[in-house]
Design an enzyme around this catalytic site. Structure first.
Site, PDB file in Angstrom:
ATOM      1  N   CYS A 158       0.840  -1.204   0.000  1.00 42.62           N
ATOM      2  CA  CYS A 158       0.000   0.000   0.000  1.00 42.62           C
ATOM      3  C   CYS A 158       0.875   1.253   0.000  1.00 42.62           C
ATOM      4  CB  CYS A 158      -0.899  -0.007   1.236  1.00 42.62           C
ATOM      5  SG  CYS A 158      -1.802   1.533   1.447  1.00 42.62           S
ATOM      6  N   CYS A 198      -8.187   1.559  -0.223  1.00 44.35           N
ATOM      7  CA  CYS A 198      -7.607   0.899   0.945  1.00 44.35           C
ATOM      8  C   CYS A 198      -7.405  -0.547   0.513  1.00 44.35           C
ATOM      9  CB  CYS A 198      -8.559   0.984   2.135  1.00 44.35           C
ATOM     10  SG  CYS A 198      -8.042  -0.087   3.492  1.00 44.35           S
ATOM     11  N   CYS A 215     -10.980 -13.760  19.988  1.00 44.50           N
ATOM     12  CA  CYS A 215     -10.520 -12.605  19.212  1.00 44.50           C
ATOM     13  C   CYS A 215      -9.173 -12.119  19.715  1.00 44.50           C
ATOM     14  CB  CYS A 215     -11.493 -11.444  19.349  1.00 44.50           C
ATOM     15  SG  CYS A 215     -13.151 -11.815  18.857  1.00 44.50           S
TER      16      CYS A 215
HETATM   17  C1  LIG Z   1     -16.667 -11.483  18.759  1.00 37.73           C
HETATM   18  S1  LIG Z   1     -18.351 -11.050  18.640  1.00 37.73           S
HETATM   19  C2  LIG Z   1     -19.003 -12.572  18.039  1.00 37.73           C
HETATM   20  C3  LIG Z   1     -20.347 -12.513  17.400  1.00 37.73           C
HETATM   21  C4  LIG Z   1     -20.729 -13.742  16.557  1.00 37.73           C
HETATM   22  N1  LIG Z   1     -20.423 -14.981  17.182  1.00 37.73           N
HETATM   23  C5  LIG Z   1     -20.095 -13.666  15.181  1.00 37.73           C
HETATM   24  O1  LIG Z   1     -19.276 -14.521  14.820  1.00 37.73           O
HETATM   25  O2  LIG Z   1     -20.460 -12.740  14.421  1.00 37.73           O
HETATM   26  C6  LIG Z   1     -18.813 -10.974  20.296  1.00 37.73           C
HETATM   27  C7  LIG Z   1     -20.267 -10.644  20.536  1.00 37.73           C
HETATM   28  O3  LIG Z   1     -20.495 -10.674  21.945  1.00 37.73           O
HETATM   29  C8  LIG Z   1     -21.449  -9.675  22.262  1.00 37.73           C
HETATM   30  N2  LIG Z   1     -21.282  -9.431  23.702  1.00 37.73           N
HETATM   31  C9  LIG Z   1     -20.341  -8.684  24.328  1.00 37.73           C
HETATM   32  N3  LIG Z   1     -20.462  -8.785  25.658  1.00 37.73           N
HETATM   33  C10 LIG Z   1     -21.508  -9.610  25.904  1.00 37.73           C
HETATM   34  C11 LIG Z   1     -22.121 -10.138  27.070  1.00 37.73           C
HETATM   35  N4  LIG Z   1     -21.676  -9.801  28.282  1.00 37.73           N
HETATM   36  N5  LIG Z   1     -23.153 -10.982  26.951  1.00 37.73           N
HETATM   37  C12 LIG Z   1     -23.621 -11.299  25.704  1.00 37.73           C
HETATM   38  N6  LIG Z   1     -23.075 -10.870  24.556  1.00 37.73           N
HETATM   39  C13 LIG Z   1     -22.033 -10.030  24.651  1.00 37.73           C
HETATM   40  C14 LIG Z   1     -21.100  -8.524  21.340  1.00 37.73           C
HETATM   41  O4  LIG Z   1     -22.226  -7.680  21.150  1.00 37.73           O
HETATM   42  C15 LIG Z   1     -20.710  -9.274  20.068  1.00 37.73           C
HETATM   43  O5  LIG Z   1     -21.816  -9.430  19.220  1.00 37.73           O
END
Ligand SMILES: C[S@@+](CC[C@H](N)C(=O)[O-])C[C@H]1O[C@@H](n2cnc3c(N)ncnc32)[C@H](O)[C@@H]1O
Length: 355
Positions: free
Chosen positions: A73, A156, A340
């Site tokens: 880039c 990008c 993550c």
């Molecule tokens: C890494 S993302 C994964 C979402 C989904 N599994 C995907 O692959 O698209 C984590 C998710 O956890 C939710 N989250 C964060 N804290 C939470 C909690 N205490 N209880 C329930 N969900 C939560 C967030 O809103 C988000 O959608």
């Protein structure tokens, strides 16, 4: 040996740190050097000095490491978006793998863990389906490294072309409204489910579309892996915790057609999206339940059984301690944790070894 700001040192980069800098040692001092590559021999100047480490900037590359390359880039050296583009893809993967291994070894000393080979994204460029550029007085682009100056760009390289093709029209609209305003606008541009670009300004009332996997190509592999790893048992119920909009819920429901699947997610916008999908498909209505709930609260009301499958995909900060303790003490035999961030993964896994 004592060190001070502006000291000039010759160092060799050992490996990369998760924040993006390379790590070198000089005497007893750990030195973090942005824009460096493993194996680089560098002349650097200390810019920040703390008790046990320093940060330094490159004055001269004395000898390049074997994996250093010209970033593909043209704005990679200024843009705050990517900080490893000067490393070959293979080296980026090696460094990520090393980071996972070292982090788990540090948090779980003495444990023997099995690591599978890394599965890279099918695409190294043009994979992002969601970005958050900035706009300031006629400049649309990204924040520069270490500052809030907007680096203007009309492309990008890590973003899908369908999205970057919309930059010009979005900029024209923003020019009409904000060209002479001093505030920086944050926006989100994303591909919707029909692969059409959508965008919105982000502000206090609107915080984007909620979580979505940014690399749909790698996400396909991730879903396949979850299904493959779930394959070897017969389950009574399936749980998808931190379920987002049902990224794993729906593939699991399609794959395991005899089981009920129960999902928990905190963000009501994502739950609403999932509910719409459930309502539009007869076969899902009876078997899929999607709750707007904090996972810890959800587990307080749920008794897990040995023959349940639990999939959890918490945010970067990891799962709640209560969630991990509950899972570690539950009779559930199969848990698939999608992480993550390796540090929160390592911290969360500790509960299983303490149980
Ligand atoms: C890494 S993302 C994964 C979402 C989904 N599994 C995907 O692959 O698209 C984590 C998710 O956890 C939710 N989250 C964060 N804290 C939470 C909690 N205490 N209880 C329930 N969900 C939560 C967030 O809103 C988000 O959608």
């Amino acid at each position: 040996m004592s060190y001070n700001i502006d000291d000039v040192l010759d160092v060799t980069i050992e490996k990369m740190a998760i924040g993006g800098s390379g790590i070198a040692r000089h005497g007893g001092l750990v030195v973090f050097v942005p824009d460096s590559a493993p194996g680089d021999k560098l002349r650097v100047k200390i810019t920040t000095k703390k008790k046990s480490f320093a940060e330094a900037q490159i004055l001269e590359i004395l000898n390049s490491g074997p994996s250093r390359r010209q970033p593909p880039c043209p704005i990679a050296d200024r843009c705050g978006g990517c900080n490893w583009q000067h490393l070959t893809e293979t080296e980026q993967q090696n460094q990520k793998q090393l980071f996972v291994k070292e982090t788990l070894a540090k948090f779980l000393p003495g444990r023997t863990l099995q690591f599978l080979p890394i599965k890279p994204s099918p695409l190294s460029f043009r994979y992002r389906n969601r970005i958050q550029p900035k706009y300031h007085q006629g400049q649309l682009g990204f924040f520069s490294r270490r500052s809030h100056e907007v680096i203007a760009t009309n492309d990008c390289l890590i973003t899908e072309e369908k999205l970057t093709a919309s930059f010009e029209t979005i900029k024209e609209t923003l020019d009409q409204k904000f060209l002479h305003k001093n505030e920086t606008q944050r926006l989100e541009i994303y591909l919707d489910q029909n692969e059409t670009p959508q965008w919105a300004l982000l502000g206090e009332e609107r915080e984007g579309i909620g979580f979505a996997q940014v690399n749909r190509f790698q996400n396909e592999d991730l879903i396949k892996t979850v299904l493959n790893w779930a394959e070897d048992m017969t389950y009574e119920r399936l749980f998808d915790l931190y379920a987002g909009g049902g990224n794993f819920t729906f593939p699991l429901a399609n794959h395991f057609k005899a089981q009920n699947i129960i999902a928990a997610e905190l963000d009501p916008r994502l739950v609403q999206k999932a509910q719409e999908k459930i309502q539009s498909t007869n076969s899902l209505q009876k078997r899929v339940r999607f709750y707007t709930s904090d996972v810890a609260l959800f587990l307080k009301r749920t008794e897990l059984k040995a023959k349940d499958l639990v999939v959890l995909d918490p945010p970067r900060s990891g799962a709640d301690a209560f969630v991990m303790k509950t899972l570690a003490h539950s009779p559930v035999q199969k848990i698939l944790y999608i992480s993550c961030h390796p540090v929160s993964l390592a911290r969360d896994l500790k509960y299983f070894f303490e149980a």
